[in-house]
Design an enzyme around this catalytic site. Structure first.
Site, PDB file in Angstrom:
ATOM      1  N   HIS A 134     -63.821  57.962  65.437  1.00 46.47           N
ATOM      2  CA  HIS A 134     -65.221  58.359  65.310  1.00 46.47           C
ATOM      3  C   HIS A 134     -66.087  57.645  66.341  1.00 46.47           C
ATOM      4  CE1 HIS A 134     -65.871  54.413  63.580  1.00 46.47           C
ATOM      5  NE2 HIS A 134     -64.793  54.630  62.834  1.00 46.47           N
ATOM      6  N   ASP A 194     -59.729  53.370  64.097  1.00 40.52           N
ATOM      7  CA  ASP A 194     -59.047  52.372  64.926  1.00 40.52           C
ATOM      8  C   ASP A 194     -57.765  51.878  64.253  1.00 40.52           C
ATOM      9  OD1 ASP A 194     -60.463  51.102  62.903  1.00 40.52           O
ATOM     10  OD2 ASP A 194     -61.533  49.712  64.215  1.00 40.52           O
TER      11      ASP A 194
END
Length: 428
Positions: free
Chosen positions: A59, A335
């Site tokens: 994102h 991540d």
């Protein structure tokens, strides 16, 4: 990074995958024999036809997940959340079966934390929306303008979209699509998502007991490792954080990365130690993940790898009915997804995956030999995956490398429910 990290329903018989990989391998062997043992010609790339693209992305920029225990706090004002007009694009969210959008426990949790200035924790910002729009524009240039692969307007027949059920990821996907298709569409945009309890687009500690046990003590143990512990005390002392306060490099980096990308005036100590904080955050994550812990990595990203692998196999299988594959698969992840993915692919650069970064997997077929190849990009840069002779990797070699970590849903559930007898559960 997602706080409090929590089954994949796509399934095909393992024998089908094995036989197709074998078939691909046999075809390559036969073609090599036809060319002759001494003929080591490079593949004529002008004869390669792009068949499918898969993009896994993080994102865009967001507010921190947790404030640091300091008197002086950075202000996160609501103006940071303004939606740029060019990113507006209507979409619908469903569960994987096409039913109603599931409840998001993550979003409920984030809304319990209000940062100074009034913004909730973990919210996608205007900067993040612009980053995702720019990524969409980059994909448009490559797959619409430079190579006429995708239609210039969104077509649901061509594109499949899946995201974790977290608002910043859904909104990031909207912005990417707005950039990719310039807000033009021929049908409804549907983003598929799963229940938090069975999501596989991130390491699901809630659903996978064995993974939880393996990593339970590692996060605390990481902070005590030589080098990490001394550096942590140095940073905390410089910031005036009490020695007993539970702050680690993951929280520190989450804050410094968010503040820097928004050009917010962070603590001088945090700024001066920014590079060291990122390095130690990566060291901490690698200690928790442990590259040599194959089963741990399998449980972290194996089911997601299986989905990516399945898409490749279906596209390369001549028996796949028309309309059963898409040209483009988009996966909005995190991540904590990308880091183990990069590790198992052998392309991790020891840097924290930044906001809006993409891992792109292209599938090509040679028009004469009919051989299949995979090409991998990370952050727009060509990569040579582990087990591959070159950046243009024969599909069977790529699948063989992935198979070390890929897990079918059945194997995933089996592995996740196994009792640990190795002592890994206590972080040793």
């Amino acid at each position: 990074m997602i706080s409090g990290l929590f089954r994949v329903r796509l399934w095909a018989p393992v024998g089908v995958f094995t036989s197709l990989v074998h078939c691909l391998h046999q075809r390559r062997v036969a073609m090599a024999e036809l060319r002759g043992a001494d003929d080591q010609k490079a593949v004529d790339q002008s004869l390669l036809e792009l068949k499918m693209v898969q993009v896994v992305f993080r994102h865009g920029a967001r507010s921190p997940l947790k404030p640091l225990p300091q008197e002086e706090q950075v202000e996160w004002k609501p103006q940071l959340l303004e939606v740029p007009p060019q990113t507006q694009f209507d979409y619908t969210v469903t569960n994987l079966a096409g039913g109603p959008k599931p409840h998001s426990p993550f979003d409920s949790q984030y809304q319990k934390t209000t940062l100074k200035g009034g913004v909730f924790a973990g919210q996608l910002t205007k900067v993040g929306m612009q980053q995702m729009f720019a990524l969409g524009e980059r994909l448009r240039k490559k797959y619409v303008e430079d190579t006429p692969f995708l239609s210039p307007t969104f077509n649901p027949v061509e594109v499949f979209i899946r995201s974790t059920n977290i608002y910043r990821n859904l909104e990031s996907t909207r912005c990417l699509l707005a950039g990719l298709f310039q807000r033009q569409k021929e049908g409804p945009i549907v983003i598929h998502t799963d229940e938090a309890s069975s999501e596989v687009l991130y390491p699901n500690y809630q659903n996978c007991w064995s993974l939880q046990e393996r990593t339970r003590g590692r996060k605390q143990a990481a902070a005590l490792q030589p080098g990490i512990s001394e550096d942590l005390e140095t940073v905390k002392e410089g910031m005036g954080i009490a020695s007993g306060d539970r702050v680690d490099f993951l929280i520190l980096f989450d804050n410094v990365a968010a503040e820097q990308v928004h050009s917010l005036p962070s603590c001088p100590t945090l700024r001066s130690f920014a590079r060291m904080i990122e390095r130690r955050a990566v060291d901490t994550a690698l200690y928790i993940l442990q590259r040599e812990d194959r089963e741990g990595l399998q449980m972290a990203v194996g089911p997601f790898l299986h989905i990516l692998e399945s898409n490749l196999l279906k596209a390369a299988d001549p028996a796949t009915p028309p309309g059963k594959t898409r040209k483009l698969y988009l996966y909005a992840a995190h991540d904590v997804t990308l880091m183990p993915l990069l590790m198992v692919l052998g392309i991790f650069d020891h840097k924290w995956p930044p906001f809006a970064v993409d891992l792109t997997m292209e599938l090509y077929q040679h028009q004469e030999s009919k051989e299949w190849f995979v090409q991998l990009y990370y952050h727009g840069e060509e990569q040579v995956p582990k087990g591959c002779p070159d950046r243009l990797c024969p599909l069977d070699k790529f699948l063989n490398a992935m198979s070390v970590y890929s897990l079918s849903p059945e194997k995933y559930h089996t592995l996740c429910s196994e009792a640990q007898v190795t002592g890994l559960g206590n972080g040793e």
